[in-house]
Design an enzyme around this catalytic site. Sequence first.
Site, PDB file in Angstrom:
ATOM      1  N   GLU A  76      37.732  42.630  31.749  1.00 25.42           N
ATOM      2  CA  GLU A  76      38.048  41.402  31.014  1.00 25.42           C
ATOM      3  C   GLU A  76      39.489  40.981  31.257  1.00 25.42           C
ATOM      4  O   GLU A  76      39.771  39.799  31.489  1.00 25.42           O
ATOM      5  CB  GLU A  76      37.861  41.589  29.495  1.00 25.42           C
ATOM      6  N   CYS A 102      37.082  46.214  24.304  1.00 27.62           N
ATOM      7  CA  CYS A 102      37.901  47.070  23.446  1.00 27.62           C
ATOM      8  C   CYS A 102      38.835  46.164  22.622  1.00 27.62           C
ATOM      9  O   CYS A 102      38.853  44.944  22.800  1.00 27.62           O
ATOM     10  CB  CYS A 102      38.717  48.044  24.293  1.00 27.62           C
TER      11      CYS A 102
END
Length: 146
Positions: A76, A102
């Site tokens: 990401e 996360c």
Amino acid sequence: MEKNSSDNKQFLLDQRYLKMASVWAQNSYCKRRQVGALLVKDKMIISDGYNGTPSGFENNCEDENNKTFPYVLHAEANAITKVAKSNNSSDGATLYVTSSPCMECAKLIIQAGIKRVIFCDNYHLEDGIILLKKANIEVVQVGLAQ
């Protein structure tokens, strides 16, 4: 009936983009886990990423004890920073990622203006998903069709 057809079409698109993200994950040199991400806006892929080391580093993600180096970037983060270097904007985009974000990536997602996150596998912590939902970002887990 129209809404149902539209929802089903979006679900099929989500599955296809996730499948593409899973193929992209295969570019990762990480041994423990390979993660891929695609940023999509207006039905166009505007960025992509996979987990790995920063540019210029050796493509080795884990130490001799199979522990991930702290400088390894998540998929990401790679996709978001890549779009930041382009002329595109991630504002309002959808992020397709093979593993749920996360906490650190969730913060980047919020700041990047991403409105939807679609993922297939759960990360070992759920704090990133909790933060995204708190920020009113649509978070959807989708299984990959075979």
